[in-house]
Write an enzyme that holds these catalytic residues in place. Structure first.
Site, PDB file in Angstrom:
ATOM      1  N   ALA A  57       2.417   9.943  -9.194  1.00 42.47           N
ATOM      2  CA  ALA A  57       1.667  10.386 -10.373  1.00 42.47           C
ATOM      3  C   ALA A  57       1.727  11.904 -10.495  1.00 42.47           C
ATOM      4  O   ALA A  57       1.867  12.618  -9.500  1.00 42.47           O
ATOM      5  CB  ALA A  57       0.210   9.926 -10.290  1.00 42.47           C
ATOM      6  N   GLU A  58       1.613  12.393 -11.717  1.00 40.29           N
ATOM      7  CA  GLU A  58       1.719  13.818 -12.011  1.00 40.29           C
ATOM      8  C   GLU A  58       0.693  14.653 -11.249  1.00 40.29           C
ATOM      9  O   GLU A  58       0.911  15.834 -10.985  1.00 40.29           O
ATOM     10  CB  GLU A  58       1.525  14.077 -13.516  1.00 40.29           C
ATOM     11  CG  GLU A  58       2.617  13.527 -14.398  1.00 40.29           C
ATOM     12  CD  GLU A  58       2.305  12.128 -14.883  1.00 40.29           C
ATOM     13  OE1 GLU A  58       1.852  11.280 -14.073  1.00 40.29           O
ATOM     14  OE2 GLU A  58       2.521  11.876 -16.082  1.00 40.29           O
TER      15      GLU A  58
END
Lengths: 248, 223, 248, 223
Positions: free
Chosen positions: D51-52
């Protein structure tokens, strides 16, 4: 979960081809992957490019170093922050070969070296830094002003392999470093296509706190346990013997 | 030079420069003589030592009994951590340097000049050298202090009008401690603030390759 | 050791001047410094520049957000990865002011935003990235090829202040983040001249393992304890209520 | 369209695209529909979700009872960690993306085109938008899969010959899952690999703004 643990240092460096570029971590003793360097020495690959802080010294205590690889003329090129020993009287194999034109030795400020590796691991091809501006090491490079100050453009470094040493690893390749063992290890692990790790201890997946992992296992390809290390150093730390003071 | 003239010891030089550190300063100590400063930190001030390998908040050099192979300074020597210590990786250690968080970098040198230049990475005629973190430190730290012997083994001066060796950085040196005294480069000369006991200004001038200007309140080097 | 702990959020944001640039961390709920944002809202500074992932939303549960600062016209400029809500039907105060030309809204890819902040904290004035090449967000910027691929040059971001939220802090300002609380916090702490931290727990200096500290205290100026947090979140996490699934 | 024709549910679309993940892949799931994929990971394969915000190795969405405010995915929704999980900061999360370690990014989109372009950050005529991590993901991941509804609320096609909205990236889309089927942009058309039960190729063509080419072995979407 497929384990990334391999059974021996030999297995860890298997397949390193002639002409490979190799990042070798370590700063002084801590975090230096002595066992992988020795395995690489025995493995036989040549025409290597080595990227490290320094790679000059050979040792008299039987520990194989990058200096031995260089002495054996297995290294075509180095990128280092130190290409000569600090004392002109103690010449290294690298210096002799460099003087003879038998090796290409690129010297770079240590912070620029670290940032070039970090950039390589971050998919950033180039960046600007103030280090070395106005000195001969940045001659011929592109300079540019930002906010009235002059910077030089430096390009990223990536490599085929990184040789890493850590304190604890799990079999997915998540790594924890102890104290100043960290140094170049996390950024080199990110900048290599294939990251090889010697670990003082290998633990079960799920036992390392995710918040404490310094290098994610997605950067790691092979992990090997250092026999008889068990959290201690299997090699007598030279710097420690030499420099620790005898105080009451 | 009188009979009592004796050049300062390395420990004295390190202790004298360490006495310059102000409360709250973040300091990097270079390889060689500068790392000795960590044994002479002023006890009434809080000084945070930063090393290139990412150790922030280390303290004095470790004894053989105390040393661990896991904690070394920028000279790869075993040191102790202080209670505020934290660790970052090499790229972040230099991020701290370039960002300008260091109040001073104390570095060794082959030569320095009255214009604030210094050279510490390559000897003329030699191929290769050792830059280490010096070029980053020299342009990143707010001040650069040098710790070096006043003359070479052959008795030639290391404090010059212009450096003869390839530069590490230009015009950044703010204070120079040698075994003959404490100097400040002014552009065209070295202002002499403190002098080694037993030496005269003339003694020092004869061993220096640039004009020496003693300050009106010149005194002996003391800690 | 002088303590960096201050007694209240009010004290933490004291001295923030009109025209200040402020990095605000957080991604979703975790790591968002709600208490410092609220204190800044009460403090009154205006003509601010806010740099964050997104800053649009206002909330209905009484929690003050950057959206409230924007709505109150205290913000002259924002740099964000989201300048509009994902659903055109839910317009934010930022969008209305942006349409009216009353605020300058710079949109930037999230990775470019993170790297610009990281560069700012690392003393790197500019770097090249492939993100956004060929799109309108990189129009007019300098492009360059490296290794046959086109990149765009992006400049660093630094700011006067960073608002940070962490799990544990010591009084020197060493910080530990829990799980995805980390996000922008460590890089923003590095890129600000003055880093203000709200901590769920403040511990004695020397009790945090140096290997576990995510942000060194040398980046931190002021730390304030969140009353009644004690390691828990004092604000009901909106995202959690909204999105967690009711499963058997 | 027959009476039994019904567009695919969002869960079905997510499950079908998740079935494409290969053993050992590192995958980023974008905000919106894509994050649903984490509930439908193939059980016989090891897939690492990135995930970012720097969470590496998360798993399925958390239930209310399981959720903690400390662990969220790229859509800020509570998720669970897997045993291999580790955390990095935002800059390193995107270092992973740009470095090319992601095998696929699954993204939502307003529009996509036969030439592999897509648009997901700004609507025409609107000032401002939401890029998030999409532009970094689109150029960094080895492949880009899109998950989107086949038509707009007004019934207009989202699969086009050329995008009409400002692009997120050019020529990067390798697979498109809509509520009408599974498509592959070929440059000038969309190859239709799988079709929603009850729909004909003509049905799909009428709702598409670019030529549809059914594969010889066209089959119904199944998980």
């Amino acid at each position: 979960m497929r384990s990334k643990v391999v059974g021996s240092f030999e297995e860890a460096v298997a397949g390193v081809e002639n002409g490979s570029s190799i990042l070798v971590a370590g700063f002084g003793e801590p975090g230096t992957p002595h066992n992988l360097v020795e395995a690489l020495y025995k493995q036989g690959a040549s025409h290597l490019t080595l990227i490290a802080n320094g790679a000059g010294q050979t040792r008299e205590d039987g520990v194989i170093t990058m200096g031995n690889l260089i002495e054996a003329k297995r290294v075509a090129r180095v990128i280092l922050a130190f290409t000569a020993s600090t004392h002109p009287s103690r010449k290294t194999p690298l210096e002799y070969l460099n003087e003879a034109g038998e090796i290409e030795a690129q010297i770079t400020p240590q912070g620029t070296l670290a940032e070039r590796i970090r950039a390589g691991g971050a998919g950033i091809p180039a960046f600007f830094t103030p280090a070395g501006v106005g000195t001969e090491v940045t001659k011929g490079k592109e300079h540019r002003e930002f906010g009235g100050r002059t910077y030089v453009m430096e390009e990223a470094i990536t490599a085929n392999y990184a040789l890493i040493r850590c304190w604890k690893a799990d079999s997915f390749g998540n790594l924890v470093f102890r104290r100043s063992q960290r140094n170049f290890n996390p950024i080199m692990a990110m900048a290599a296509d294939c990251t090889l790790v010697e670990a003082e201890e290998i633990v079960e997946v799920g036992t390392l706190d995710p918040d404490l992992i310094h290098t994610s296992g997605i950067f790691v390809q092979r992990v090997v346990s250092i026999p008889d290390a068990g959290g201690r150093l299997e090699i007598p730390p030279l710097s420690l013997q030499k420099t620790a003071k005898n105080r009451p | 030079m009188s009979n009592s003239s004796k050049r300062l010891t390395r420990d004295l030089m390190a202790a004298r420069i360490a006495a310059e550190f102000k409360d709250g300063w973040i300091v990097n100590l270079g390889v060689g003589m500068p790392t000795r400063c960590s044994d002479f930190l002023p006890e009434d001030r809080e000084v945070i030592l930063h090393a290139e390998n990412g150790v922030i908040g280390y303290g004095r050099n470790a004894t053989v009994a105390e040393a661990t192979p896991y904690v070394v300074n920028g000279g790869a020597q075993p040191v102790l951590l202080t209670p505020v210590a934290s660790i970052v990786h090499h790229a972040d250690a230099f991020a701290i340097i370039r960002r300008g968080l260091l109040d001073v970098a104390v570095l060794g040198a082959y030569e320095t000049a009255a214009n604030g230049d210094f050279a510490n990475w390559r000897i003329n005629g030699r191929k290769g050298g050792g830059i280490g973190g010096a070029m980053d430190l020299a342009v990143g730290a707010k001040q650069v202090f040098l710790l070096l012997e006043h003359t070479t083994r052959d008795g030639l001066p290391r404090l010059l009008e212009r450096c003869s060796l390839p530069l590490t950085a230009s015009g950044v040196v703010t204070l120079v401690m040698t075994d003959l005294g404490l100097f400040e480069p002014t552009g065209s000369s070295f202002r002499l603030h403190e002098i080694a006991p037993g030496f005269t200004v003339d003694d020092v001038q004869q061993l220096t390759g640039a004009p020496i200007l003693p300050t009106p309140d010149l005194r002996e080097v003391t800690i």
